[in-house]
Design a protein around this motif. Structure first.
Motif, PDB file in Angstrom:
ATOM      1  N   LEU A  98     -10.191   5.213  15.988  1.00  0.00           N
ATOM      2  CA  LEU A  98      -9.098   6.176  15.846  1.00  0.00           C
ATOM      3  C   LEU A  98      -8.050   5.705  14.847  1.00  0.00           C
ATOM      4  O   LEU A  98      -7.468   6.516  14.122  1.00  0.00           O
ATOM      5  CB  LEU A  98      -8.446   6.422  17.214  1.00  0.00           C
ATOM      6  CG  LEU A  98      -9.362   7.019  18.286  1.00  0.00           C
ATOM      7  CD1 LEU A  98      -8.638   7.088  19.633  1.00  0.00           C
ATOM      8  CD2 LEU A  98      -9.838   8.407  17.858  1.00  0.00           C
ATOM      9  N   THR A  99      -7.768   4.423  14.828  1.00  0.00           N
ATOM     10  CA  THR A  99      -6.907   3.799  13.816  1.00  0.00           C
ATOM     11  C   THR A  99      -7.645   2.570  13.315  1.00  0.00           C
ATOM     12  O   THR A  99      -7.898   1.648  14.099  1.00  0.00           O
ATOM     13  CB  THR A  99      -5.539   3.391  14.399  1.00  0.00           C
ATOM     14  OG1 THR A  99      -4.850   4.554  14.864  1.00  0.00           O
ATOM     15  CG2 THR A  99      -4.680   2.703  13.347  1.00  0.00           C
ATOM     16  N   THR A 100      -8.009   2.541  12.042  1.00  0.00           N
ATOM     17  CA  THR A 100      -8.793   1.422  11.524  1.00  0.00           C
ATOM     18  C   THR A 100      -7.982   0.133  11.590  1.00  0.00           C
ATOM     19  O   THR A 100      -6.745   0.166  11.559  1.00  0.00           O
ATOM     20  CB  THR A 100      -9.204   1.670  10.064  1.00  0.00           C
ATOM     21  OG1 THR A 100      -8.031   1.683   9.234  1.00  0.00           O
ATOM     22  CG2 THR A 100      -9.955   2.985   9.913  1.00  0.00           C
ATOM     23  N   PRO A 101      -8.654  -1.005  11.673  1.00  0.00           N
ATOM     24  CA  PRO A 101      -7.924  -2.277  11.648  1.00  0.00           C
ATOM     25  C   PRO A 101      -7.028  -2.403  10.420  1.00  0.00           C
ATOM     26  O   PRO A 101      -5.934  -2.977  10.514  1.00  0.00           O
ATOM     27  CB  PRO A 101      -9.045  -3.325  11.645  1.00  0.00           C
ATOM     28  CG  PRO A 101     -10.158  -2.657  12.382  1.00  0.00           C
ATOM     29  CD  PRO A 101     -10.092  -1.218  11.963  1.00  0.00           C
ATOM     30  N   TYR A 102      -7.458  -1.859   9.284  1.00  0.00           N
ATOM     31  CA  TYR A 102      -6.618  -1.927   8.071  1.00  0.00           C
ATOM     32  C   TYR A 102      -5.339  -1.124   8.269  1.00  0.00           C
ATOM     33  O   TYR A 102      -4.242  -1.599   7.963  1.00  0.00           O
ATOM     34  CB  TYR A 102      -7.382  -1.404   6.858  1.00  0.00           C
ATOM     35  CG  TYR A 102      -6.580  -1.515   5.575  1.00  0.00           C
ATOM     36  CD1 TYR A 102      -6.582  -2.699   4.838  1.00  0.00           C
ATOM     37  CD2 TYR A 102      -5.788  -0.464   5.126  1.00  0.00           C
ATOM     38  CE1 TYR A 102      -5.820  -2.817   3.677  1.00  0.00           C
ATOM     39  CE2 TYR A 102      -5.028  -0.576   3.978  1.00  0.00           C
ATOM     40  CZ  TYR A 102      -5.051  -1.753   3.256  1.00  0.00           C
ATOM     41  OH  TYR A 102      -4.288  -1.871   2.118  1.00  0.00           O
ATOM     42  N   LEU A 153     -13.234  -1.721   2.923  1.00  0.00           N
ATOM     43  CA  LEU A 153     -12.756  -1.100   1.681  1.00  0.00           C
ATOM     44  C   LEU A 153     -12.474   0.380   1.898  1.00  0.00           C
ATOM     45  O   LEU A 153     -11.416   0.888   1.488  1.00  0.00           O
ATOM     46  CB  LEU A 153     -13.787  -1.290   0.570  1.00  0.00           C
ATOM     47  CG  LEU A 153     -13.430  -0.634  -0.769  1.00  0.00           C
ATOM     48  CD1 LEU A 153     -12.190  -1.277  -1.368  1.00  0.00           C
ATOM     49  CD2 LEU A 153     -14.605  -0.716  -1.738  1.00  0.00           C
ATOM     50  N   SER A 154     -13.404   1.087   2.551  1.00  0.00           N
ATOM     51  CA  SER A 154     -13.211   2.521   2.781  1.00  0.00           C
ATOM     52  C   SER A 154     -11.972   2.790   3.623  1.00  0.00           C
ATOM     53  O   SER A 154     -11.215   3.726   3.356  1.00  0.00           O
ATOM     54  CB  SER A 154     -14.450   3.112   3.466  1.00  0.00           C
ATOM     55  OG  SER A 154     -15.592   2.986   2.640  1.00  0.00           O
ATOM     56  N   ALA A 155     -11.763   1.959   4.640  1.00  0.00           N
ATOM     57  CA  ALA A 155     -10.577   2.123   5.486  1.00  0.00           C
ATOM     58  C   ALA A 155      -9.301   1.890   4.695  1.00  0.00           C
ATOM     59  O   ALA A 155      -8.313   2.606   4.867  1.00  0.00           O
ATOM     60  CB  ALA A 155     -10.644   1.167   6.673  1.00  0.00           C
TER      61      ALA A 155
END
Length: 426
Positions: A250-254, A341-343
């Protein structure tokens, strides 16, 4: 044992206690069992829950036994909101969410090491599922004064507006019953929660006293923590995209890391004290650095790295730190794995094209510059980069070999202005 009350007060976390002197004595005399409840009203906890989760962790580190209570029953009702009635969620959905919360809570507390401080996981559906309406009314409801229930701030604000259902009005009874059950089953004598839970907590204390006479486990206590706000007046834990969740899906680590990294200088001291497990000396040094060299953002980086590691693990933290550095030319973009990278690129201004286009066009389409003439000027002045490589000619066109993971280009104007380009046909 650590004096946890003094620790919470120094950190600016402690808001209220029911009887501080008696609570201090109980904590000093031995292991106290303390609980906090988390209702599954969504598929994940969010950063707003961290104050309570980490306060439970602090109690455990101080030698006390935490109970993480998942509200499988209370989550079917919902703690009344000040403004409007909650939507009742399907029972199967609530059960699924409860399982998700159990998994998340298990990462913060020690449920494995034998000893008096070993954590307990509980679900109030266990003792609420089979209770009849008659038993609830006769055995529990008779101990509640309607006058006191009407005097609660949330109830008053709702009654002054659109009103409140009997379902939500009765929520306090269910939560109070939780304290009674945990007192009986586990000798729990302390409930914690945010300051908005004071009425629910004191109702539970009163129910324990009325039914058990505070026997055999002694006096029950309540403790609340301050609700966090931002210096700019916006709600803590919210971004333009919504809540900051602990679930990486739901919320990326990045994005999670960036949330903490972007903490306002006016807030970072409070957040360090509330969420970090660093000692007083180290925190005060980070506070000093923030005052003397705010541009270095040393406190924000320390906070972001500690919490990302705590929530998502050291490997994920290392990956997002590497991505954060690489985006600004301090590392190799090609070395980043595709999910990270995508995140990272999902947080940037974005353009999608069918095939690589001239850099002048890409700078314009992503909004890094206002016009093609401005793009040419940026290139001429040496301020345009693709994948951290400076662009030196105005007619430059990236090739397919330049695509990161076969699809991405990272554009940068100057030192800090970034954008992403996805090359994907169709």
């Amino acid at each position: 044992m650590t004096d946890i009350v003094d620790e919470l007060r120094w950190r600016g976390v402690l808001a209220q206690t029911t009887d501080e002197e008696a609570l201090r004595k109980a904590l000093a005399d031995g292991t106290v069992t303390v609980y906090c409840g988390f209702d599954p009203t969504a598929a994940s906890l969010h950063v707003g829950h961290l104050t309570q989760v980490l306060t439970l962790r602090r109690f455990q580190q101080a030698g006390h036994r935490p109970i993480a209570l998942v509200g499988g029953a209370t989550g079917l009702i919902g703690d009344p909101k000040p403004s409007a009635e909650r939507t009742l969620n399907d029972e199967a959905v609530v059960r699924q969410w409860a399982d998700s919360l159990r998994g998340q809570l298990s990462t913060f507390l020690d449920f494995d090491t034998p000893g008096p401080a070993r954590a307990i996981m509980a679900n109030n559906y266990e003792w609420t599922e089979g209770i009849s309406a008659l038993r609830l009314l006769r055995d529990i409801g008779k101990h509640f004064s309607v006058n006191q229930m009407l005097a609660r701030e949330t109830v008053k604000s709702r009654l002054d507006g659109a009103g409140m259902s009997y379902t939500e009005f009765s929520y306090v009874i269910l939560q109070a019953m939780d304290y009674l059950e945990l007192y009986r089953r586990h000798g729990c004598t302390l409930q914690i929660g945010g300051s908005d839970q004071w009425g629910n907590i004191t109702a539970g204390l009163d129910l324990v006293r009325r039914i058990t006479g505070n026997e055999p486990h002694g006096q029950a206590h309540g403790l609340t923590t301050h609700l966090l706000t931002k210096a700019d007046g916006t709600k803590f834990g919210k971004t333009e995209g919504g809540a900051v969740w602990l679930d990486p899906g739901l919320t990326t680590p990045y994005a999670f890391y960036q949330f903490w990294l972007n903490t306002d200088d006016r807030d970072v001291s409070r957040y360090l004290r509330t969420f970090s497990f660093k000692g007083r000396t180290e925190i005060e040094e980070l506070e000093r650095l923030t005052e003397e060299r705010p541009a270095a953002r040393a406190a924000q980086r320390a906070l972001a790295e500690e919490l990302t590691t705590l929530v998502h693990g050291a490997d994920q933290c290392d990956a997002v730190v590497a991505a954060s550095k690489a985006l600004f030319g301090q590392g190799e973009l090609a070395g980043l794995d595709e999910p990270t990278l995508s995140a990272a690129l999902a947080e940037l201004p974005y353009a999608r094209v069918a095939e690589p286009a001239p850099v002048v066009d890409l700078l314009t389409e992503t909004g890094l510059v206002a016009s093609k003439s401005a793009a040419r000027r940026t290139i001429k002045e040496g301020g345009a980069y693709v994948n951290n490589t400076k662009i030196t000619t105005e007619d430059a066109v990236p090739g397919t070999d330049d695509l990161l993971h076969g699809r991405w280009l990272v554009l940068r104007r100057g030192k800090r202005n970034l954008a992403a380009v996805e090359v994907a046909a169709g």
